[in-house]
Design a protein around this motif. Structure first.
Motif, PDB file in Angstrom:
ATOM      1  N   ILE A  18     -33.541  68.355  23.415  1.00 52.89           N
ATOM      2  CA  ILE A  18     -34.995  68.498  23.454  1.00 52.89           C
ATOM      3  C   ILE A  18     -35.400  69.938  23.151  1.00 52.89           C
ATOM      4  CG2 ILE A  18     -37.018  68.446  24.977  1.00 52.89           C
ATOM      5  CD1 ILE A  18     -35.752  65.945  26.297  1.00 52.89           C
ATOM      6  N   ALA A  19     -34.696  70.891  23.731  1.00 53.60           N
ATOM      7  CA  ALA A  19     -34.997  72.308  23.479  1.00 53.60           C
ATOM      8  C   ALA A  19     -34.835  72.643  22.002  1.00 53.60           C
ATOM      9  CB  ALA A  19     -34.102  73.187  24.347  1.00 53.60           C
ATOM     10  N   VAL A  20     -33.787  72.140  21.377  1.00 51.12           N
ATOM     11  CA  VAL A  20     -33.562  72.396  19.949  1.00 51.12           C
ATOM     12  C   VAL A  20     -34.682  71.786  19.117  1.00 51.12           C
ATOM     13  CG1 VAL A  20     -32.048  71.840  17.990  1.00 51.12           C
ATOM     14  CG2 VAL A  20     -31.062  72.675  20.130  1.00 51.12           C
ATOM     15  N   VAL A  21     -35.026  70.538  19.406  1.00 46.22           N
ATOM     16  CA  VAL A  21     -36.085  69.859  18.655  1.00 46.22           C
ATOM     17  C   VAL A  21     -37.409  70.603  18.797  1.00 46.22           C
ATOM     18  CG1 VAL A  21     -37.493  67.760  18.573  1.00 46.22           C
ATOM     19  CG2 VAL A  21     -34.997  67.583  18.664  1.00 46.22           C
ATOM     20  N   LEU A  22     -37.686  71.102  19.988  1.00 48.85           N
ATOM     21  CA  LEU A  22     -38.944  71.812  20.222  1.00 48.85           C
ATOM     22  C   LEU A  22     -38.891  73.283  19.814  1.00 48.85           C
ATOM     23  CD1 LEU A  22     -39.965  70.253  23.644  1.00 48.85           C
ATOM     24  CD2 LEU A  22     -40.936  69.784  21.387  1.00 48.85           C
ATOM     25  N   GLY A  23     -37.704  73.757  19.436  1.00 44.61           N
ATOM     26  CA  GLY A  23     -37.571  75.145  18.999  1.00 44.61           C
ATOM     27  C   GLY A  23     -37.783  76.147  20.111  1.00 44.61           C
ATOM     28  N   ARG A  24     -37.397  75.786  21.319  1.00 43.80           N
ATOM     29  CA  ARG A  24     -37.549  76.649  22.486  1.00 43.80           C
ATOM     30  C   ARG A  24     -36.212  76.813  23.177  1.00 43.80           C
ATOM     31  NH1 ARG A  24     -43.077  76.234  24.155  1.00 43.80           N
ATOM     32  NH2 ARG A  24     -44.203  76.179  22.209  1.00 43.80           N
ATOM     33  N   SER A  25     -36.080  77.882  23.922  1.00 44.19           N
ATOM     34  CA  SER A  25     -34.883  78.042  24.726  1.00 44.19           C
ATOM     35  C   SER A  25     -35.007  77.162  25.962  1.00 44.19           C
ATOM     36  CB  SER A  25     -34.671  79.499  25.127  1.00 44.19           C
ATOM     37  OG  SER A  25     -35.692  79.905  26.003  1.00 44.19           O
ATOM     38  N   MET A  26     -33.887  76.779  26.518  1.00 46.16           N
ATOM     39  CA  MET A  26     -33.902  75.909  27.694  1.00 46.16           C
ATOM     40  C   MET A  26     -34.573  76.589  28.874  1.00 46.16           C
ATOM     41  SD  MET A  26     -30.360  73.784  27.489  1.00 46.16           S
ATOM     42  CE  MET A  26     -30.579  73.242  29.143  1.00 46.16           C
ATOM     43  N   ASP A  27     -34.361  77.895  29.040  1.00 45.19           N
ATOM     44  CA  ASP A  27     -34.985  78.547  30.203  1.00 45.19           C
ATOM     45  C   ASP A  27     -36.502  78.566  30.087  1.00 45.19           C
ATOM     46  OD1 ASP A  27     -34.773  80.465  28.171  1.00 45.19           O
ATOM     47  OD2 ASP A  27     -34.575  82.120  29.569  1.00 45.19           O
ATOM     48  N   VAL A  28     -37.031  78.720  28.893  1.00 44.35           N
ATOM     49  CA  VAL A  28     -38.480  78.699  28.717  1.00 44.35           C
ATOM     50  C   VAL A  28     -39.044  77.318  29.053  1.00 44.35           C
ATOM     51  CG1 VAL A  28     -40.319  78.792  26.972  1.00 44.35           C
ATOM     52  CG2 VAL A  28     -38.559  80.556  27.026  1.00 44.35           C
ATOM     53  N   LEU A  29     -38.344  76.277  28.628  1.00 40.90           N
ATOM     54  CA  LEU A  29     -38.826  74.915  28.867  1.00 40.90           C
ATOM     55  C   LEU A  29     -38.630  74.432  30.290  1.00 40.90           C
ATOM     56  CD1 LEU A  29     -37.758  72.898  25.700  1.00 40.90           C
ATOM     57  CD2 LEU A  29     -40.059  73.460  26.439  1.00 40.90           C
TER      58      LEU A  29
END
Length: 84
Positions: free
Chosen positions: A48-59
């Motif tokens: 999900i983080a990759v698809v959304l282009g965000r780091s896991m800690d941010v999400l």
């Protein structure tokens, strides 16, 4: 966390159906993750983080924990300056 996930998805103009397809899970499962009905596994969170282009800690990191990390980082920077 859940609000961040929904906001990030909407910022990317992705529907729950589209993100579930990209992640490789059912739309109903993704909806349950986003609404907090179910918990996600680490591999799904990474996808999900990759698809959304965000780091896991941010999400996924609670906002107050992220602030705590920033404060620790600033304190370390100050300590390094004082040691010079």
């Amino acid at each position: 966390m859940l609000i961040k996930l929904r906001e990030a998805r909407l910022e990317q103009n992705l529907s729950q159906k589209k993100i579930s397809e990209l992640v490789g899970i059912s739309e109903s499962y993704y909806c349950q993750l986003e609404t907090g009905v179910r918990r996600m596994s680490l591999p799904i969170a990474k996808k999900i983080a990759v698809v959304l282009g965000r780091s896991m800690d941010v999400l996924f990191m609670p906002a107050d924990f992220a602030k705590c990390r920033e404060d620790d980082s600033r304190q370390a920077d100050r300590s390094n300056l004082n040691a010079r």
